[in-house]
Design a protein around this motif. Structure first.
Motif, PDB file in Angstrom:
ATOM      1  N   ASN A   1      -4.834   1.009  -1.758  1.00  0.00           N
ATOM      2  CA  ASN A   1      -3.981  -0.081  -2.206  1.00  0.00           C
ATOM      3  C   ASN A   1      -3.910  -0.048  -3.713  1.00  0.00           C
ATOM      4  O   ASN A   1      -4.694   0.634  -4.363  1.00  0.00           O
ATOM      5  CB  ASN A   1      -4.499  -1.432  -1.697  1.00  0.00           C
ATOM      6  CG  ASN A   1      -5.905  -1.718  -2.166  1.00  0.00           C
ATOM      7  OD1 ASN A   1      -6.146  -1.935  -3.344  1.00  0.00           O
ATOM      8  ND2 ASN A   1      -6.865  -1.703  -1.238  1.00  0.00           N
ATOM      9  N   GLN A   2      -2.965  -0.808  -4.243  1.00  0.00           N
ATOM     10  CA  GLN A   2      -2.779  -0.832  -5.693  1.00  0.00           C
ATOM     11  C   GLN A   2      -2.117  -2.126  -6.114  1.00  0.00           C
ATOM     12  O   GLN A   2      -1.100  -2.532  -5.539  1.00  0.00           O
ATOM     13  CB  GLN A   2      -1.899   0.357  -6.097  1.00  0.00           C
ATOM     14  CG  GLN A   2      -1.609   0.417  -7.568  1.00  0.00           C
ATOM     15  CD  GLN A   2      -0.739   1.618  -7.925  1.00  0.00           C
ATOM     16  OE1 GLN A   2      -0.333   2.396  -7.078  1.00  0.00           O
ATOM     17  NE2 GLN A   2      -0.457   1.766  -9.197  1.00  0.00           N
ATOM     18  N   TRP A   3      -2.715  -2.786  -7.137  1.00  0.00           N
ATOM     19  CA  TRP A   3      -2.032  -3.916  -7.766  1.00  0.00           C
ATOM     20  C   TRP A   3      -0.856  -3.347  -8.520  1.00  0.00           C
ATOM     21  O   TRP A   3      -0.969  -2.339  -9.213  1.00  0.00           O
ATOM     22  CB  TRP A   3      -2.965  -4.660  -8.721  1.00  0.00           C
ATOM     23  CG  TRP A   3      -3.962  -5.507  -8.028  1.00  0.00           C
ATOM     24  CD1 TRP A   3      -5.293  -5.242  -7.859  1.00  0.00           C
ATOM     25  CD2 TRP A   3      -3.732  -6.773  -7.391  1.00  0.00           C
ATOM     26  NE1 TRP A   3      -5.892  -6.250  -7.151  1.00  0.00           N
ATOM     27  CE2 TRP A   3      -4.960  -7.212  -6.855  1.00  0.00           C
ATOM     28  CE3 TRP A   3      -2.607  -7.573  -7.212  1.00  0.00           C
ATOM     29  CZ2 TRP A   3      -5.095  -8.405  -6.164  1.00  0.00           C
ATOM     30  CZ3 TRP A   3      -2.741  -8.767  -6.520  1.00  0.00           C
ATOM     31  CH2 TRP A   3      -3.965  -9.159  -6.013  1.00  0.00           C
ATOM     32  N   LYS A   4       0.297  -3.995  -8.387  1.00  0.00           N
ATOM     33  CA  LYS A   4       1.500  -3.502  -9.022  1.00  0.00           C
ATOM     34  C   LYS A   4       1.726  -4.213 -10.348  1.00  0.00           C
ATOM     35  O   LYS A   4       1.663  -5.430 -10.423  1.00  0.00           O
ATOM     36  CB  LYS A   4       2.717  -3.736  -8.119  1.00  0.00           C
ATOM     37  CG  LYS A   4       2.625  -3.026  -6.774  1.00  0.00           C
ATOM     38  CD  LYS A   4       2.474  -1.529  -6.902  1.00  0.00           C
ATOM     39  CE  LYS A   4       3.744  -0.887  -7.333  1.00  0.00           C
ATOM     40  NZ  LYS A   4       3.713   0.571  -7.325  1.00  0.00           N
ATOM     41  N   SER A   5       2.007  -3.416 -11.359  1.00  0.00           N
ATOM     42  CA  SER A   5       2.381  -4.002 -12.642  1.00  0.00           C
ATOM     43  C   SER A   5       3.842  -4.386 -12.567  1.00  0.00           C
ATOM     44  O   SER A   5       4.621  -3.808 -11.816  1.00  0.00           O
ATOM     45  CB  SER A   5       2.129  -3.029 -13.784  1.00  0.00           C
ATOM     46  OG  SER A   5       2.960  -1.894 -13.641  1.00  0.00           O
ATOM     47  N   ASN A   6       4.205  -5.392 -13.330  1.00  0.00           N
ATOM     48  CA  ASN A   6       5.584  -5.851 -13.351  1.00  0.00           C
ATOM     49  C   ASN A   6       6.171  -5.511 -14.713  1.00  0.00           C
ATOM     50  O   ASN A   6       5.852  -6.147 -15.702  1.00  0.00           O
ATOM     51  CB  ASN A   6       5.649  -7.364 -13.074  1.00  0.00           C
ATOM     52  CG  ASN A   6       7.067  -7.868 -12.997  1.00  0.00           C
ATOM     53  OD1 ASN A   6       8.012  -7.174 -13.347  1.00  0.00           O
ATOM     54  ND2 ASN A   6       7.219  -9.082 -12.543  1.00  0.00           N
TER      55      ASN A   6
END
Length: 143
Positions: A133-138
């Motif tokens: 999984n990966q936190w997505k940058s905006n």
């Protein structure tokens, strides 16, 4: 009337539309954001959203204030965002706007969506079919 909500519950699109309906308005424009099954070549199985809820709701209120100053003819606005797990095909965000005419409501939905991406502290993690999984940058985010 303004209708803001951050919830882990499934979003009721019909209820959201009904919440902005007005006899004085001939248009309701809506954006429905769903979880897609891919991102940058990876197969996505679900998203997970977290929010700094009180700040997110305050920012949504601020967006509505700015919107009503810019488009005073807008009657009602609803912004509902899910948190927690949102599987592929499920709805994560609904924006609904009513106005006397369609052009304004279309413009406002686009404006609000851009502002949400820019200033509202809601964070997204993608979970992949192949694992991980990966936190997505905006990239739109102002901070």
């Amino acid at each position: 009337m303004n209708n803001l909500k951050i919830t882990e519950d499934i979003l009721d699109i019909t209820a959201i539309i009904n919440s902005v309906s007005s006899k004085e308005c001939g248009a309701i424009s809506i954006f429905i954001g769903t979880t897609r099954d891919n991102c940058l070549g990876k197969k996505v199985k679900k998203l997970y959203y977290e929010a700094y809820e009180s700040m997110a709701l305050n920012q949504m209120k601020s967006i509505i204030g700015t919107t009503k100053e810019k488009w005073p003819e807008i009657a009602n606005i609803a912004i509902h965002h899910r948190c927690g797990e949102v599987k592929v095909g499920e709805v994560g965000l609904v924006i609904a706007v009513s106005s006397p005419h369609s052009k304004e409501s279309h413009d406002v939905v686009a404006f609000i969506l851009n502002k949400i991406k820019t200033i509202v502290p809601i964070f997204k993690k993608e979970f992949y079919e192949e694992g991980g999984n990966q936190w997505k940058s905006n990239d739109n985010c102002s901070w």
